[in-house]
Scaffold this active site. Structure first.
Site, PDB file in Angstrom:
ATOM      1  N   SER A 593      -5.267   5.350   3.618  1.00  0.00           N
ATOM      2  CA  SER A 593      -4.221   6.267   3.194  1.00  0.00           C
ATOM      3  C   SER A 593      -3.936   7.270   4.319  1.00  0.00           C
ATOM      4  O   SER A 593      -3.501   6.860   5.399  1.00  0.00           O
ATOM      5  CB  SER A 593      -4.626   6.957   1.885  1.00  0.00           C
ATOM      6  OG  SER A 593      -3.527   7.617   1.309  1.00  0.00           O
ATOM      7  N   ASP A 668       1.481  -1.215  -4.010  1.00  0.00           N
ATOM      8  CA  ASP A 668       1.207   0.199  -3.725  1.00  0.00           C
ATOM      9  C   ASP A 668       2.405   1.083  -4.075  1.00  0.00           C
ATOM     10  O   ASP A 668       3.460   0.988  -3.441  1.00  0.00           O
ATOM     11  CB  ASP A 668       0.856   0.354  -2.241  1.00  0.00           C
ATOM     12  CG  ASP A 668       0.209   1.695  -1.926  1.00  0.00           C
ATOM     13  OD1 ASP A 668       0.449   2.662  -2.676  1.00  0.00           O
ATOM     14  OD2 ASP A 668      -0.531   1.782  -0.931  1.00  0.00           O
ATOM     15  N   HIS A 700      -2.603   1.221  -4.579  1.00  0.00           N
ATOM     16  CA  HIS A 700      -2.967   1.956  -3.367  1.00  0.00           C
ATOM     17  C   HIS A 700      -4.415   1.726  -2.963  1.00  0.00           C
ATOM     18  O   HIS A 700      -4.757   1.809  -1.789  1.00  0.00           O
ATOM     19  CB  HIS A 700      -2.708   3.454  -3.568  1.00  0.00           C
ATOM     20  CG  HIS A 700      -2.846   4.258  -2.312  1.00  0.00           C
ATOM     21  ND1 HIS A 700      -2.231   3.897  -1.136  1.00  0.00           N
ATOM     22  CD2 HIS A 700      -3.536   5.396  -2.039  1.00  0.00           C
ATOM     23  CE1 HIS A 700      -2.523   4.790  -0.196  1.00  0.00           C
ATOM     24  NE2 HIS A 700      -3.316   5.689  -0.715  1.00  0.00           N
TER      25      HIS A 700
END
Length: 724
Positions: A593, A668, A700
């Site tokens: 991320s 995602d 995600h």
């Protein structure tokens, strides 16, 4: 001599029995090797007794603070199951464990949520006579259940609409919107930024429901391809990208008696954020933090609950960077005209005592202490307890502050992480404590005498089973020379200072994160330990922009994400390079991320350091990220074109060096796959080779058994490029 020989044989056998973690244990190991603790521990109201689940999770038991040696069953799983079958005879109920989410309603009653194949139930049980005294049922498809304080009603969502059910079984449809993009009562409002955890609030009188109404019909639809059908389908989500049209949110009150609705006059512009939503104890008004889209100007407003009109603005808060409300107001139990407000406006998140006229009565901050989590008020209402962050962000301690004098007292001792709470009269503290080298200690402390008695002291859960790698904290200084940075280094199990080892540099670096904390294992994950056992030096450090160090530390990244963060992480890299046991030619970096953004940034901006990298779910250009988070730190692309140009990685793909593996979840909804697709396309155009792997059914984060597959892929990638 025979005795000595036997001891040596036993020691040898134990050492031989220990092994390294296997790849499955990188995911499921925390369940297997958890330190001994008190599970689901709570103080029983108006007593000196604590309750918790026994070792087999079959019984709710209690122990006295004054006689910690004995344990008594309060209610067994079997007794509870019999009571449930009597009350709900048509359900097939087979409890595997006693409900771990139980809570005490009073000294004789516990409540919990029961999920069956047919419905959801809110259950209250009298533990004395083992009978169910309350039951409120909702449909299986119901979500976001919100109960009145007396449990006479529950509001919930069916799809995008609100229904209410009372304890007589009467069902009320509150909203019936059919337009795609109109949602009511959802906790996923403003994408759950600003401390938003729910989308509905009952008033203290339990007859009015306040809820968010979100209109995102004007927000661009974003397609997510679904691969679970023979012909792939498209799931559209509303995804407001930075600088584009955002959702419009209002707050509505539904009166269960009159069946009427009123909308709070939160005004223009419509693209604003409604936060810190709090009912007045009288139920006559509602307080709302109204934050502008620029997120630099907050107004705390009071609205009339009868007609929705604005009564007054109590105070305003502005900043050159951002204002980020994270908590609702908390009214004093013995003074409904005063409340506690949390803000980091003076450098650290602390408490401020206001009255309902908007007058600041007292600042309740203490030194550079950061309030992390509020606890209960004292019985007299003159104190508030809270967990505070100390020791340069590493420790968590329990504190009390006197609301009249502001005097603050630290109630727990010992460097580390304390999860502590007081009994009803404040005479005892139940404290579960760990630090880097202490798995867990559960102790009860008498607040007046200070006498402490341990009731659980966990041994090392790896002992005789797993070879635990050595973990150390290190302290460096931020690139601006202003702040101490804490890092964590994990050594291979057979570490030899005369050898050279490859490195896995694991980082995140983004807002509201902290990877290094003074708790068991120092916050390290099992994959970190696995890689150390495979012969890697594993290093992690929290840079400026992360959590628990104060406002200046967090806002140093404003309008140019990744720059101060990389400068700080370079200090960690310099530290590693100064060590003779580090093979500087075999260093790898991994992050997910924001950490994926940081990983890729290093492979572009500092492309001579790391030979290999793995970037999971990476942000590649902040203009593709959503409004609420992205614009807080970067402002709009229209306002900060230089910052967006500086931080994008897509137009810098020609600077990529080394071996880079990008991993992304195909579904995602947070960092949409377009980020990595755009970067891969740029790499193709620039003639740069890049490796790519997609998890078709994940969002995600890659979870469950598939996470084992992911960790094995990452480990193999580093082995391939760093162990040749």
């Amino acid at each position: 001599m025979k005795k000595l020989t036997l001891l040596l044989l036993l020691a040898s056998s134990m050492a031989y029995g220990q092994r390294n973690l296997n790849i499955e244990e990188t995911v499921f190991g925390p369940r297997t090797y958890t330190p001994t603790a008190l599970i689901s521990s709570n103080w029983i109201p108006n007593s000196n007794n604590i309750s918790y689940l026994d070792k087999g999770y079959q019984n709710l038991v209690q122990k006295s603070a004054t006689n910690t040696g004995s344990e008594e069953i309060i209610l067994s799983k079997n007794d509870l199951q019999n009571a449930l079958k009597t009350r709900i005879p048509n359900e097939q109920i087979n409890l595997q464990i006693f409900p771990s989410d139980y809570k005490w309603e009073d000294a004789n009653t516990i409540s919990f949520i029961l999920y069956t194949k047919q419905a959801h139930y809110h259950i209250a049980v009298n533990v004395k006579n083992k009978e169910i005294v309350h039951l409120l049922e909702t449909k299986l498809e119901a979500t976001n259940q919100e109960y009145t304080t007396d449990y006479s009603k529950v509001a919930f969502l069916i799809g995008n609409n609100i229904q209410i059910k009372d304890n007589t079984g009467q069902l009320t449809v509150v909203t019936a919107d059919t337009v795609d993009g109109i949602l009511s009562g959802s906790d996923y409002t403003h994408r759950q930024e600003f401390g938003i955890k729910k989308g509905m609030w009952w008033n203290p009188q339990n007859d009015k429901l306040l809820y968010y109404r979100k209109d995102e019909t004007m927000v661009t639809k974003y397609p997510l391809i679904q691969w679970d059908t023979r012909v792939a389908s498209v799931k559209d989500i509303r995804y407001p990208m930075a600088g584009m049209k955002s959702e419009e949110v209002t707050l509505v009150i539904y009166d269960t008696k009159t069946k009427q609705k009123i909308t709070l006059a939160t005004g223009e512009p419509k693209e604003q954020f409604l936060t810190a939503v709090t009912w007045d104890p009288s139920g006559q008004s509602v307080y709302v933090g109204v934050l502008n889209r620029e997120q630099n100007h907050l107004k705390l407003n009071q609205y009339n609950a009868q007609d929705g009109r604005l009564i007054k603005t109590l105070f305003e808060e502005t900043a050159s960077t951002w204002v980020e409300p994270q908590n609702d107001l908390l009214f004093l139990p013995n003074n409904p005209k005063q409340f506690l407000y949390q803000s980091d406006r003076e450098g650290f998140n602390q408490l401020y005592l206001y009255n309902t006229d908007g007058k600041l009565i007292k600042k309740l901050g203490h030194q550079n202490l950061i309030v992390q989590q509020l606890g209960d008020f004292s019985p007299k209402g003159d104190l508030i307890y809270y967990t505070g962050v100390t020791n340069d962000g590493l420790d968590r301690q329990l504190f009390s502050v006197d609301l009249k004098t502001g005097k603050t007292i630290q109630l727990t001792q010992g460097t580390g992480t304390h999860n502590a709470k007081l009994n009803s009269d404040g005479s005892y503290i139940l404290d579960q404590f760990s630090n880097l080298t202490t798995p867990n200690i559960v102790q009860i402390k008498a607040t007046k005498s200070g006498k402490t008695e341990k009731i659980v002291e966990s041994t090392n859960p790896f002992l005789g089973k797993i070879n635990p790698p050595k973990i150390e904290f290190i302290t460096l200084t931020s690139a601006d020379g202003a702040t101490a940075l804490t890092g964590r280094i994990i050594y291979p199990s057979d570490f030899d200072t005369n050898k050279k080892y490859p490195v896995m540099y694991y980082l995140y670096g983004g807002s509201h994160s902290q990877l290094v904390t003074n708790k068991w294992l120092g916050g390290a994950g099992y994959f970190d330990m696995y890689m150390a056992q495979q012969g890697y030096i594993v290093f992690t450090m929290d840079n400026r922009g992360t959590d628990a160090r104060g406002r200046a530390f967090a806002t140093a990244t404003h309008r140019q994400l990744g720059q101060a963060e990389m400068a700080d992480q370079m200090k960690g890299i310099e530290f590693l390079k100064s060590k003779s046991f580090v093979d500087q030619n075999k260093m790898g970096i991994f992050g997910w991320s924001f950490g994926g953004f940081m990983t890729t940034s290093f492979m572009i901006h500092h492309n001579d350091i790391f030979k290999a990298a793995v970037a999971g779910g990476p942000v590649m250009d902040w203009k593709y990220y959503e409004v609420m988070y992205g614009e807080r730190y970067m402002d709009m692309p229209q306002e900060n074109p230089e910052g967006y140009k500086l931080t994008t990685l897509i137009d810098k793909a020609d600077q990529l060096k080394g071996d880079l593996l990008i991993i992304h979840g195909a579904q995602d909804p947070v960092v949409v796959q377009q980020h990595s697709m755009e970067f891969v396309e740029a790499c193709i155009k620039a003639g740069k080779q890049v490796d790519y792997f997609l998890y078709p059914t994940h969002e995600h984060n890659v979870s469950g058994k598939d996470r084992i597959h992911m960790y094995e892929k990452i480990a193999r990638y580093f082995d391939l490029h760093l162990k040749k």
